[in-house]
Design an enzyme around this catalytic site. Structure first.
Site, PDB file in Angstrom:
ATOM      1  NE  ARG A  88      -2.566   1.045   3.838  1.00 12.32           N
ATOM      2  CZ  ARG A  88      -3.035   0.890   4.696  1.00 12.32           C
ATOM      3  NH1 ARG A  88      -4.361   0.412   4.721  1.00 12.32           N
ATOM      4  NH2 ARG A  88      -2.387   1.032   5.855  1.00 12.32           N
ATOM      5  CE  LYS A 190      -2.586   5.008   7.061  1.00  5.52           C
ATOM      6  NZ  LYS A 190      -3.871   4.935   7.182  1.00  5.52           N
ATOM      7  CD  GLU A 226     -11.883   6.395   4.767  1.00  5.77           C
ATOM      8  OE1 GLU A 226     -11.627   6.017   5.831  1.00  5.77           O
ATOM      9  OE2 GLU A 226     -11.527   6.053   3.557  1.00  5.77           O
TER      10      GLU A 226
HETATM   11  C1  LIG Z   1      -5.107   4.218   7.557  1.00  3.99           C
HETATM   12  C2  LIG Z   1      -6.682   4.517   7.414  1.00  3.99           C
HETATM   13  C3  LIG Z   1      -7.688   3.758   7.808  1.00  3.99           C
HETATM   14  C4  LIG Z   1      -7.449   2.388   8.187  1.00  3.99           C
HETATM   15  O1  LIG Z   1      -6.733   1.584   7.523  1.00  3.99           O
HETATM   16  P1  LIG Z   1      -5.826   0.189   8.325  1.00  3.99           P
HETATM   17  O2  LIG Z   1      -5.087  -0.334   7.452  1.00  3.99           O
HETATM   18  O3  LIG Z   1      -6.890  -0.601   8.921  1.00  3.99           O
HETATM   19  O4  LIG Z   1      -5.117   0.791   9.616  1.00  3.99           O
HETATM   20  C5  LIG Z   1      -8.750   4.067   7.353  1.00  3.99           C
HETATM   21  N1  LIG Z   1      -9.032   5.283   6.778  1.00  3.99           N
HETATM   22  C6  LIG Z   1      -8.099   6.144   6.322  1.00  3.99           C
HETATM   23  C7  LIG Z   1      -8.511   7.558   5.763  1.00  3.99           C
HETATM   24  C8  LIG Z   1      -6.754   5.796   6.804  1.00  3.99           C
HETATM   25  O5  LIG Z   1      -5.913   6.678   6.852  1.00  3.99           O
END
Ligand SMILES: *Cc1c(COP(=O)(O)O)cnc(C)c1O
Length: 344
Positions: A88, A190, A226
């Site tokens: 990722r 991210k 989300e």
């Molecule tokens: C990091 C993140 C998540 C959760 O991802 P994980 O891999 O489960 O920690 C969800 N939404 C956003 C916007 C994030 O930055």
């Protein structure tokens, strides 16, 4: 590798929260555009010098990851699916034209940081060592373009259990003034620029007594996407539903919960659009992410209506998923999927 025992680090594990506690060392590697990544080294944790013209400071060219190292009940130090974080991280980097760090280099850096700071990892069930890989355009430039050089950093901080008294439901409100991502946008990366834009809506929701807000899709302002840093799920009977990938961040906890729900709990899982009006009629709601794992949602407010899930208590399916995920991610039960990496 450090051989310092837990006694040498003076941390009150009971007082740890999700805040920054400096550790011994961090990993740093640099790359000039056009070169290939080569190994970096451990340095004392501390500030990094940077040009005020750095790409990250001016144009936001930077991405990150979030993962954690934990002590399990057998006394081992484990990571959960670090290879997926590596993949990722590379995809996020490519989304902003940063040369991706090779997976092997990423994994080696994370392990070095964990091993050198092993005495900062809280005892089992008291918290974890949160690990933050960071990849930024650190070289200076004036024009709006990819930076001439990059820095890969892995730092870490011990953090306490998100919930000191076990799982505690939170309240969410639905944000209608802002969209965190759009189709063909950056929502799945991210990427540093995705977060600060959520602060006005997050602060407003906190001021109104909510823990976070839920963002809706940018096209119709109708489908749930989300929360600002966590994925969201709903339960209806023996069905688990969650918004599809695309504009949302593809959470590793999200992916694991989908797998555990169908393979271990026999739930049917659906990744599909969830209309906000439908969401208010479902049985249970929870959020997922590395830091908090599973956060039960007891109440959701949308315009004039408020829905209460499970009498504002932890729902039975949420509880079962949490217990199963905890045991699997710590390697307390047999790791049939190769998800758990023991590093010490
Ligand atoms: C990091 C993140 C998540 C959760 O991802 P994980 O891999 O489960 O920690 C969800 N939404 C956003 C916007 C994030 O930055």
């Amino acid at each position: 590798m450090s051989t310092v025992s837990t006694e040498s680090v003076n941390i009150d594990w009971e007082q740890l929260s999700f805040s920054l506690t400096p550790v011994r060392s961090m990993y740093v590697a640099t790359l000039n555009a056009g070169e290939r990544w080569h190994t970096g080294d451990l340095q004392p944790f501390g500030d990094i010098p940077m040009s005020p013209a750095a790409g990250i400071l001016n144009y936001g060219q930077g991405v990150f990851e979030g993962m954690k190292a934990q002590r399990n009940h057998a006394g081992e130090i484990v990571l959960f699916r670090p290879d997926v974080n590596a993949r990722r991280f590379a995809r996020s980097a490519q989304a902003v034209c940063i040369p991706p760090v090779p997976d092997a280099l990423f994994l080696d850096a994370v392990e070095q940081v964990v091993q050198d700071n092993i005495d900062y990892i809280p005892p089992c069930d008291r918290g974890s060592l949160y690990i933050r890989p960071l990849l930024i355009g650190s070289g200076g430039l004036l024009g709006n373009a990819p930076a001439p050089s990059y820095t890969f950093i892995v730092f870490a901080s011990p953090v306490g259990n998100y919930f000191s008294n076990g799982l505690a439901p939170i309240a969410l409100t639905v944000c209608e003034d802002y969209h965190r991502s759009a189709p063909k946008g950056m929502g799945a990366a991210k990427f540093a620029g995705n977060y600060a834009g959520c602060y006005p809506s997050t602060l407003a929701s906190k001021a109104a007594g909510f823990a976070m807000c839920i963002y809706l899709d940018a096209k119709e302002s109708r489908y749930i996407e989300e929360a600002g840093s966590a994925n969201i799920f709903f339960v209806k009977g023996d069905k688990l539903v969650t918004p599809p990938l695309g504009c949302i961040l593809p959470g590793i906890t999200r992916d694991a919960i989908l797998t555990i729900a169908s393979e271990e709990l026999g739930l049917s899982v659906e990744e599909r659009n969830i209309d906000i009006d439908e969401a208010l009629t479902l049985d249970e709601c929870f959020c997922t992410g590395t830091a908090a794992v599973i956060t039960p949602v007891g109440r959701v407010q949308y315009r004039e209506s408020e829905v209460v899930y499970c009498n504002d208590m932890v729902g039975p399916v949420t509880r079962r998923l949490y217990d199963a995920y905890r045991a699997i991610s710590l390697g307390d039960v047999e790791d049939t999927r190769g998800w758990v990496k023991t590093v010490a």
